[in-house]
Scaffold this motif. Structure first.
Motif, mmCIF file in Angstrom:
data_model
loop_
_atom_site.group_PDB
_atom_site.id
_atom_site.type_symbol
_atom_site.label_atom_id
_atom_site.label_comp_id
_atom_site.label_asym_id
_atom_site.label_seq_id
_atom_site.Cartn_x
_atom_site.Cartn_y
_atom_site.Cartn_z
ATOM 1 N N ALA A 124 1.034 -1.247 -0.110
ATOM 2 C CA ALA A 124 -0.007 0.038 -0.010
ATOM 3 C C ALA A 124 0.922 1.199 0.002
ATOM 4 C CB ALA A 124 -0.867 0.063 1.264
ATOM 5 N N TYR A 125 0.436 2.312 -0.710
ATOM 6 C CA TYR A 125 1.074 3.487 -0.677
ATOM 7 C C TYR A 125 0.475 4.802 -0.189
ATOM 8 C CZ TYR A 125 3.563 0.413 -3.988
ATOM 9 O OH TYR A 125 4.451 -0.752 -4.352
ATOM 10 N N PRO A 126 1.318 5.617 0.549
ATOM 11 C CA PRO A 126 0.969 6.963 1.067
ATOM 12 C C PRO A 126 0.520 7.914 -0.131
ATOM 13 C CG PRO A 126 3.220 6.785 1.101
ATOM 14 C CD PRO A 126 2.637 5.667 0.766
ATOM 15 N N ASP A 127 -0.175 8.995 0.221
ATOM 16 C CA ASP A 127 -0.316 10.176 -0.749
ATOM 17 C C ASP A 127 1.189 10.628 -1.036
ATOM 18 O OD1 ASP A 127 -1.997 12.185 -1.954
ATOM 19 O OD2 ASP A 127 -0.508 13.281 -0.711
ATOM 20 N N PRO A 128 1.548 10.658 -2.358
ATOM 21 C CA PRO A 128 2.819 11.200 -2.662
ATOM 22 C C PRO A 128 3.081 12.631 -2.397
ATOM 23 C CG PRO A 128 1.511 10.842 -4.570
ATOM 24 C CD PRO A 128 0.896 10.337 -3.743
ATOM 25 N N GLU A 129 2.125 13.493 -2.275
ATOM 26 C CA GLU A 129 2.439 15.127 -2.188
ATOM 27 C C GLU A 129 2.589 15.131 -0.733
ATOM 28 O OE1 GLU A 129 -0.610 17.286 -4.198
ATOM 29 O OE2 GLU A 129 0.143 16.637 -5.839
ATOM 30 N N LEU A 130 1.702 14.643 0.175
ATOM 31 C CA LEU A 130 1.547 14.798 1.507
ATOM 32 C C LEU A 130 2.872 14.173 2.226
ATOM 33 C CD1 LEU A 130 0.215 15.890 3.993
ATOM 34 C CD2 LEU A 130 -1.008 13.701 4.080
ATOM 35 N N THR A 131 3.325 12.901 1.444
ATOM 36 C CA THR A 131 4.803 12.360 1.950
ATOM 37 C C THR A 131 5.894 13.109 1.569
ATOM 38 O OG1 THR A 131 3.640 10.094 1.599
ATOM 39 C CG2 THR A 131 6.262 10.206 1.621
ATOM 40 N N ALA A 132 6.045 13.803 0.434
ATOM 41 C CA ALA A 132 6.923 14.729 0.213
ATOM 42 C C ALA A 132 7.072 16.110 1.136
ATOM 43 C CB ALA A 132 6.640 15.406 -1.361
#
Length: 245
Positions: A124-132
């Motif tokens: 499963a993957y987190p939201d890329p923008e929030l993770t950035a």
């Protein structure tokens, strides 16, 4: 559930737009010690929900995927738009040591709850923008994947060796569920951990109760708060430009 609580005379207040989730009582206690919060009513025993600013809250939950899924469902129904989970995790890679910070890039789905929300997949993957945004706030943190499991007392030597060889950094109990449920209900989510115990040597090395775990937990909380505020501003600015707010 929100309608049910209202019908029972337990009206549920709207929740902050961003909520930092934690499963660590020490962090909740540290936030309470500042005295800058309002306790929000929540029907679930064993949960705590604190409003810290108009747009930011902290929810302390019981450990594990089921409580995490319930929190996302109920808080999003009451107005929360994004979630960042912060807590402790075990190190299965020798790249990290107790007290180190890890921003989660992906989570192996070895828990049961998320499979009720999306077809089975390995990660499963987190939201890329929030993770950035979270990585920007934690420039010294390791960025890597985690193994999410429901059964911490059944983590075998063979599994640990296998996942370490595949490049997984940590083991936790909530991240994959957080990511899958958030995507299913249409809100962004990210996660970061403090390494609290080590499983990459000959023996398990617990450091849960050592004094050097709380400062990095607090650093995660401050980073999650800042990343949430940035993400909310980004969400509002395009609406302002179009004259929608």
């Amino acid at each position: 559930m929100v309608d049910y609580e209202n019908s029972q005379g337990n009206p549920q207040a709207n929740t902050p737009r961003a909520v930092v989730l934690t499963w660590d009582v020490r962090l909740e206690s540290a936030v309470r010690a500042r005295g800058e919060y309002q306790e929000l009513h929540h029907a679930r025993p064993g949960w705590a929900l604190l409003q810290l600013t108009q747009d930011l809250g902290l929810a302390r939950l019981p450990v594990g995927a089921p409580a995490t899924a319930m929190a996302l469902e109920e808080l999003s129904a009451r107005g929360t738009e994004l979630f960042i989970g912060i807590g402790t995790a075990g190190a299965i890679s020798d790249r990290v040591s107790p007290g180190d910070l890890v921003v989660c890039s992906a989570a192996l789905r070895d828990e049961g709850t998320s499979h009720h929300y999306a077809p089975s997949s390995v990660f499963a993957y987190p939201d890329p923008e929030l993770t950035a945004r979270l990585r920007d706030e934690l420039p010294s943190a390791v960025h890597g994947s985690s193994w999410t499991t429901d059964a911490p007392y059944r983590e075998t030597v063979e599994e640990i060796a296998k996942y370490r060889a595949e490049g997984i950094i940590t083991v936790d109990m909530e991240a994959s569920c957080l990511f899958v449920v958030a995507r299913a209900i249409g809100v962004p989510a990210a996660a970061a951990f403090v390494v609290s115990d080590v499983l990459h040597g000959d023996q398990w090395e617990p450091h849960f109760s050592t004094a050097d775990i709380l400062p990095p937990l607090w650093a995660l909380f401050e980073a999650a708060s800042a990343a949430s505020a940035f993400a909310l501003r980004e969400a509002v600015d395009p609406l302002v430009e179009r004259g929608e707010v």
